[in-house]
Design a protein around this motif. Structure first.
Motif, PDB file in Angstrom:
ATOM      1  N   HIS A 240       0.800  -1.223   0.000  1.00  0.00           N
ATOM      2  CA  HIS A 240       0.000   0.000   0.000  1.00  0.00           C
ATOM      3  C   HIS A 240       0.833   1.272   0.000  1.00  0.00           C
ATOM      4  N   TRP A 241       1.986   1.238   0.657  1.00  0.00           N
ATOM      5  CA  TRP A 241       2.698   2.494   0.881  1.00  0.00           C
ATOM      6  C   TRP A 241       4.119   2.535   0.367  1.00  0.00           C
ATOM      7  N   GLY A 242       4.544   1.511  -0.369  1.00  0.00           N
ATOM      8  CA  GLY A 242       5.930   1.520  -0.833  1.00  0.00           C
ATOM      9  C   GLY A 242       6.872   1.321   0.322  1.00  0.00           C
ATOM     10  N   ASN A 243       7.978   2.050   0.336  1.00  0.00           N
ATOM     11  CA  ASN A 243       8.938   1.820   1.402  1.00  0.00           C
ATOM     12  C   ASN A 243       8.649   2.670   2.634  1.00  0.00           C
ATOM     13  N   LYS A 244       9.412   2.387   3.672  1.00  0.00           N
ATOM     14  CA  LYS A 244       9.178   3.008   4.970  1.00  0.00           C
ATOM     15  C   LYS A 244       9.248   4.532   4.907  1.00  0.00           C
ATOM     16  N   LYS A 245      10.223   5.015   4.162  1.00  0.00           N
ATOM     17  CA  LYS A 245      10.413   6.455   4.072  1.00  0.00           C
ATOM     18  C   LYS A 245       9.205   7.129   3.416  1.00  0.00           C
ATOM     19  N   ASP A 246       8.671   6.493   2.378  1.00  0.00           N
ATOM     20  CA  ASP A 246       7.487   7.039   1.719  1.00  0.00           C
ATOM     21  C   ASP A 246       6.317   7.111   2.688  1.00  0.00           C
ATOM     22  N   LEU A 247       6.139   6.048   3.456  1.00  0.00           N
ATOM     23  CA  LEU A 247       5.051   6.039   4.435  1.00  0.00           C
ATOM     24  C   LEU A 247       5.246   7.169   5.446  1.00  0.00           C
ATOM     25  N   TYR A 248       6.467   7.299   5.920  1.00  0.00           N
ATOM     26  CA  TYR A 248       6.763   8.352   6.903  1.00  0.00           C
ATOM     27  C   TYR A 248       6.446   9.733   6.331  1.00  0.00           C
ATOM     28  N   GLU A 249       6.859   9.952   5.100  1.00  0.00           N
ATOM     29  CA  GLU A 249       6.608  11.264   4.498  1.00  0.00           C
ATOM     30  C   GLU A 249       5.124  11.510   4.290  1.00  0.00           C
ATOM     31  N   SER A 250       4.395  10.445   3.983  1.00  0.00           N
ATOM     32  CA  SER A 250       2.945  10.593   3.860  1.00  0.00           C
ATOM     33  C   SER A 250       2.329  10.983   5.199  1.00  0.00           C
ATOM     34  N   VAL A 251       2.841  10.386   6.261  1.00  0.00           N
ATOM     35  CA  VAL A 251       2.356  10.721   7.601  1.00  0.00           C
ATOM     36  C   VAL A 251       2.594  12.206   7.886  1.00  0.00           C
ATOM     37  N   ILE A 252       3.772  12.682   7.527  1.00  0.00           N
ATOM     38  CA  ILE A 252       4.113  14.087   7.772  1.00  0.00           C
ATOM     39  C   ILE A 252       3.176  15.008   6.983  1.00  0.00           C
ATOM     40  N   ILE A 253       2.995  14.689   5.715  1.00  0.00           N
ATOM     41  CA  ILE A 253       2.099  15.508   4.891  1.00  0.00           C
ATOM     42  C   ILE A 253       0.695  15.492   5.470  1.00  0.00           C
ATOM     43  N   ASP A 254       0.303  14.326   5.947  1.00  0.00           N
ATOM     44  CA  ASP A 254      -1.037  14.160   6.510  1.00  0.00           C
ATOM     45  C   ASP A 254      -1.251  15.033   7.750  1.00  0.00           C
ATOM     46  N   ILE A 255      -0.283  14.996   8.670  1.00  0.00           N
ATOM     47  CA  ILE A 255      -0.471  15.797   9.884  1.00  0.00           C
ATOM     48  C   ILE A 255      -0.394  17.289   9.560  1.00  0.00           C
ATOM     49  N   ASN A 256       0.431  17.658   8.584  1.00  0.00           N
ATOM     50  CA  ASN A 256       0.476  19.063   8.190  1.00  0.00           C
ATOM     51  C   ASN A 256      -0.876  19.525   7.651  1.00  0.00           C
ATOM     52  N   GLY A 257      -1.518  18.638   6.903  1.00  0.00           N
ATOM     53  CA  GLY A 257      -2.848  18.957   6.396  1.00  0.00           C
ATOM     54  C   GLY A 257      -3.847  19.158   7.518  1.00  0.00           C
ATOM     55  N   ASP A 258      -3.816  18.236   8.480  1.00  0.00           N
ATOM     56  CA  ASP A 258      -4.729  18.339   9.622  1.00  0.00           C
ATOM     57  C   ASP A 258      -4.503  19.633  10.394  1.00  0.00           C
ATOM     58  N   LEU A 259      -3.217  19.931  10.612  1.00  0.00           N
ATOM     59  CA  LEU A 259      -2.884  21.108  11.402  1.00  0.00           C
ATOM     60  C   LEU A 259      -3.303  22.385  10.673  1.00  0.00           C
ATOM     61  N   ARG A 260      -3.052  22.418   9.389  1.00  0.00           N
ATOM     62  CA  ARG A 260      -3.430  23.594   8.584  1.00  0.00           C
ATOM     63  C   ARG A 260      -4.930  23.845   8.702  1.00  0.00           C
ATOM     64  N   GLN A 261      -5.695  22.773   8.572  1.00  0.00           N
ATOM     65  CA  GLN A 261      -7.156  22.886   8.635  1.00  0.00           C
ATOM     66  C   GLN A 261      -7.608  23.433   9.990  1.00  0.00           C
ATOM     67  N   LYS A 262      -7.009  22.897  11.060  1.00  0.00           N
ATOM     68  CA  LYS A 262      -7.392  23.320  12.402  1.00  0.00           C
ATOM     69  C   LYS A 262      -7.016  24.784  12.645  1.00  0.00           C
ATOM     70  N   LEU A 263      -5.855  25.183  12.157  1.00  0.00           N
ATOM     71  CA  LEU A 263      -5.420  26.568  12.358  1.00  0.00           C
ATOM     72  C   LEU A 263      -6.354  27.539  11.645  1.00  0.00           C
ATOM     73  N   ARG A 264      -6.807  27.159  10.455  1.00  0.00           N
ATOM     74  CA  ARG A 264      -7.760  28.006   9.720  1.00  0.00           C
ATOM     75  C   ARG A 264      -9.055  28.149  10.508  1.00  0.00           C
ATOM     76  N   GLU A 265      -9.481  27.015  11.077  1.00  0.00           N
ATOM     77  CA  GLU A 265     -10.717  26.988  11.869  1.00  0.00           C
ATOM     78  C   GLU A 265     -10.607  27.967  13.046  1.00  0.00           C
ATOM     79  N   VAL A 266      -9.467  27.873  13.756  1.00  0.00           N
ATOM     80  CA  VAL A 266      -9.261  28.742  14.914  1.00  0.00           C
ATOM     81  C   VAL A 266      -9.198  30.202  14.487  1.00  0.00           C
ATOM     82  N   GLU A 267      -8.532  30.449  13.365  1.00  0.00           N
ATOM     83  CA  GLU A 267      -8.384  31.813  12.862  1.00  0.00           C
ATOM     84  C   GLU A 267      -9.751  32.463  12.665  1.00  0.00           C
ATOM     85  N   LYS A 268     -10.681  31.682  12.117  1.00  0.00           N
ATOM     86  CA  LYS A 268     -12.036  32.227  11.884  1.00  0.00           C
ATOM     87  C   LYS A 268     -12.713  32.583  13.201  1.00  0.00           C
TER      88      LYS A 268
END
Lengths: 210, 210
Positions: free
Chosen positions: A54-82
């Motif tokens: 599903h995720w290729g190698n370990k590093k790819d999975l890790y980077e996907s996790v990082i991108i994922d949490i950045n997305g979550d955080l961005r969304q939450k920060l926008r919410e708070v900003e409003k």
DNA sequence: GGATAATCCCATCAAATGATTGAATCATAG
DNA sequence: CTATGATTCAATCATTTGATGGGATTATCC
């Protein structure tokens, strides 16, 4: 053509999404080198080969996790900003601390992984991350410390980093600090909010509290 | 009968001491699992078997590093305590931040390893560490937040943790934050001190700065 | 139903890693 | 010098770890 991450986001019940969830938790707890693909697979209840499928190698999975949490955080920060838009600075800080603290305690992997990226090196090549300066500048603007989201001064960036980090520290350090203080989770979370407000609000409001 | 750590401390030129120094740096940069015994041996310029000869297994070496940095930190905190004794609180904070920041930037392994222990799990059994609560209580007393070094309240402990952590964060996070801000080392260190004072002094002095 | 693709696991590999053995070297006291 | 113990390294082991191939199973489309 969806990336694996986009597929996982579309279907939270999918195997891809399930793996991503456990990977986030484990990478957050043990770091990149401290987490093995077998550990992740075992938690999910699948074979390692399925994970790699599903995720290729370990590093790819890790980077996907990082991108994922950045997305979550961005969304939450926008919410708070409003929510805090237009309020006086003391109130903005007060509310932001409440909301963000609750959110991060509910999603501890976010704080864990952010701190890991700040403080730990990977033995493999590190990819540049443009989310942190972006978020930091956004928060500076949102806090009224900067007139725009561009060309935020290093002085202001440092102040924002100090505020964000103190939140991540208490969230991510719960496993260390809470046993040390011998208090329950509810009390700890309350104490974190109080401490954050005690420390940060006077600095930005000139001693007052509103 | 000296322990390996005591031997290393007595003779800083010894192989034991040399290994300990590089181990501290590498464990601090990459964490326990991110550091291999071969990495340490290579840095020192010796064979792995020589490393094992002096320090036993990896975990023993790691624990010696932890005990070692705790010793260094304890010594420095005592030194600072003597210097600031009797001064008004604002001044105490001001001087402590200056001295401790300089010290930690000169010995980055300390901040790195402390943060690792707060935020990261080891896959092997973790040994309890009684230094942190001890240090924290001492600092609380030294800052005048507590009447004694015993029975410091969780509220006060949290405040002290917040102050210490913000220092460790900036020191340990230099590799991430400084490239992000595009400033040189000297400027960064200066900015760290300014930011720490901006954030923390108002909180503890009620808005004033002395 | 049957073809096709997606998903999953068993077995296995190659490299990395922690650790040990035994021989060689070095230092030093007698 | 020489015997003794401390130190060092080359070679090697056993296990862990990231990763893959091939076959079984399941879902999906026609």
């Amino acid at each position: 053509m969806d990336t694996p991450l986009e597929k996982a986001r579309k279907d939270p019940e999918s195997m891809k999404a399930k793996i991503l969830t456990f990977a986030r938790r484990l990478f957050g707890e043990y770091g990149f080198h401290g987490t093995t693909t077998r550990m992740i697979a075992r938690e999910v209840g699948i074979d390692i080969s399925t994970l790699h499928y599903h995720w290729g190698n370990k590093k790819d999975l890790y980077e996907s996790v990082i991108i994922d949490i950045n997305g979550d955080l961005r969304q939450k920060l926008r919410e708070v900003e409003k929510i805090i838009h237009g309020l006086p600075l003391g109130k903005r800080l007060d509310i932001s601390i409440d909301i963000m603290t609750d959110y991060l305690f509910d999603h501890p992997g976010i704080s864990n992984l952010i701190l890991f990226r700040y403080f730990a090196k990977n033995r493999y090549e590190g990819n540049l991350d443009f989310s942190v300066p972006e978020f930091t500048a956004d928060i500076a603007y949102s806090m009224g410390l900067s007139t725009g989201k561009k060309d935020v001064s290093p002085e202001v960036m440092m102040k924002v980093i100090a505020v964000m980090n103190s939140m991540h520290n208490f969230v991510s350090g719960e496993g260390f600090f809470r046993p040390m203080l011998k208090i329950d989770r509810q009390t700890y979370i309350l104490l974190v909010k109080e401490t954050l407000k005690f420390i940060h609000i006077p600095a930005f409001t000139g001693g007052g509290n509103g």
